[in-house]
Design an enzyme around this catalytic site. Structure first.
Site, PDB file in Angstrom:
ATOM      1  N   GLU A 263       0.833  -1.192   0.000  1.00 13.06           N
ATOM      2  CA  GLU A 263       0.000   0.000   0.000  1.00 13.06           C
ATOM      3  C   GLU A 263       0.876   1.254   0.000  1.00 13.06           C
ATOM      4  O   GLU A 263       1.762   1.378   0.841  1.00 13.06           O
ATOM      5  CB  GLU A 263      -0.920   0.011   1.225  1.00 13.06           C
ATOM      6  CG  GLU A 263      -1.920  -1.128   1.214  1.00 13.06           C
ATOM      7  CD  GLU A 263      -2.896  -1.088   2.397  1.00 13.06           C
ATOM      8  OE1 GLU A 263      -2.814  -0.140   3.213  1.00 13.06           O
ATOM      9  OE2 GLU A 263      -3.732  -2.006   2.502  1.00 13.06           O
ATOM     10  N   HIS A 281      -8.145   1.296   1.527  1.00 22.63           N
ATOM     11  CA  HIS A 281      -8.009   1.038   2.964  1.00 22.63           C
ATOM     12  C   HIS A 281      -8.841   2.046   3.773  1.00 22.63           C
ATOM     13  O   HIS A 281      -8.324   2.721   4.668  1.00 22.63           O
ATOM     14  CB  HIS A 281      -6.541   1.112   3.384  1.00 22.63           C
ATOM     15  CG  HIS A 281      -6.251   0.334   4.646  1.00 22.63           C
ATOM     16  ND1 HIS A 281      -5.019  -0.236   4.903  1.00 22.63           N
ATOM     17  CD2 HIS A 281      -7.008   0.038   5.731  1.00 22.63           C
ATOM     18  CE1 HIS A 281      -5.037  -0.836   6.081  1.00 22.63           C
ATOM     19  NE2 HIS A 281      -6.245  -0.680   6.606  1.00 22.63           N
TER      20      HIS A 281
END
Length: 316
Positions: A263, A281
């Site tokens: 990420e 997220h």
């Protein structure tokens, strides 16, 4: 140097109050500069982070005065909790503050997948009106398999039960007569059996050495070809390459991923798949959850700095 160091974007009324009461250095992007972070943490007594700051042995050793590491969130995979414990540093987190928001997003993603909402929206925006093309499926009567039945898994299952879904669970820490299973009339299965029997599989497993890349291509190919997979836990529990292959081979009908192996993620074939929903997220990012999270970490920091015992202490 400041008493309190905040290395990520953690804001709210409680943070403003903490800044007024203590010497706080707030740098939302400090986590990106490891060398500067090591310099600024030298005399820090309290460190407040989310999931981007890697609080490893080297960083902990750079902070001899550190008393508390406060993680604004549930997972502690970015914090060396055992070493912090060895050094006498209190580690706090927010195990319940954002659970409800994660559960609600999971249900939202399930509805979006099964009713093909994103594809239908995009088609309509471009002038289409293809009602038959976007025929979906009801949640009622479907089997909902949860990998992990902790706080978030249980909250998600409760909401799925309200839709009339049958609840299946795979959790190595539960027995078949566990109270949360009885309350939901849920069936405890092995992971392989859960994957084979579920119409929707939702992952709520923490990231540990045992769960890293726990779900591989071999697991996804056991799923029904018309089943869906959702992950709002940790991206690293899934072998993304294996999931991608399974989707390309139509071993399952679609997936929704709020978390990724890396990420922010790199470009992937997943980005081009109409039956895949990708979000950045955001499961814990509701106004209400973030207020609870910030309240919790700031209160624990305030308590430790005043010589009192923190509330949400993690014990390794």
């Amino acid at each position: 140097m400041s008493d309190v160091l905040v290395t990520e974007n953690i804001q709210g009324v409680s943070m403003n109050r903490l800044i007024q009461e203590h010497d706080v250095e707030f740098d939302a992007y400090l986590w990106q500069n490891t060398d500067l972070l090591k310099q600024k943490i030298q005399n820090t007594k309290a460190l407040i982070v989310r999931n981007q700051t890697k609080v490893d042995r080297e960083l902990i050793d750079a902070a001899p005065d550190l008393k508390i590491i406060a993680r604004a969130g549930v997972g502690l995979d970015n914090v060396d909790t055992e070493y912090a414990h060895e050094k006498g540093i209190v580690v706090c987190f927010t195990p319940d503050a954002n659970s409800l928001s994660v559960a609600e997003l999971t249900i939202g993603l399930m509805l979006a997948l099964m009713r093909k909402i994103p594809e239908a929206r995009q088609d309509t925006l471009t002038g289409g009106w293809n009602r038959l093309k976007f025929t979906g499926s009801e949640l009622y009567g479907k089997s909902f398999g949860l990998i992990g039945m902790g706080r978030i898994g249980s909250l998600t299952a409760t909401r799925a039960k309200a839709f009339g879904m049958n609840i299946l669970a795979a959790d190595p820490f539960l027995k078949a007569d566990a109270p949360q299973l009885k309350e939901l009339n849920a069936t405890l299965l092995s992971l392989d059996d859960l994957l084979a029997e579920s119409d929707v599989v939702s992952c709520h497993s923490p990231l540990t050495p045992d769960t890293r890349k726990m779900l591989t291509y071999q697991h996804f190919r056991r799923m029904k070809p018309d089943a869906f997979f959702i992950n709002t836990s940790r991206g690293e529990v899934v072998d993304e390459r294996g999931l991608t292959q399974a989707l390309l081979e139509h071993k399952l009908a679609g997936a929704a991923l709020d978390v990724r192996e890396t990420e922010p993620p790199k470009q992937s074939p997943l980005n081009q798949m109409e039956n895949v929903i990708l979000t950045p997220h955001i499961a814990a990012f509701t106004v209400e959850a973030q207020a609870r999270v910030v309240d919790s970490v700031c209160e624990d920091v305030r308590l430790v700095l005043s010589g009192k015992k923190a509330i949400n202490v993690f014990e390794p």
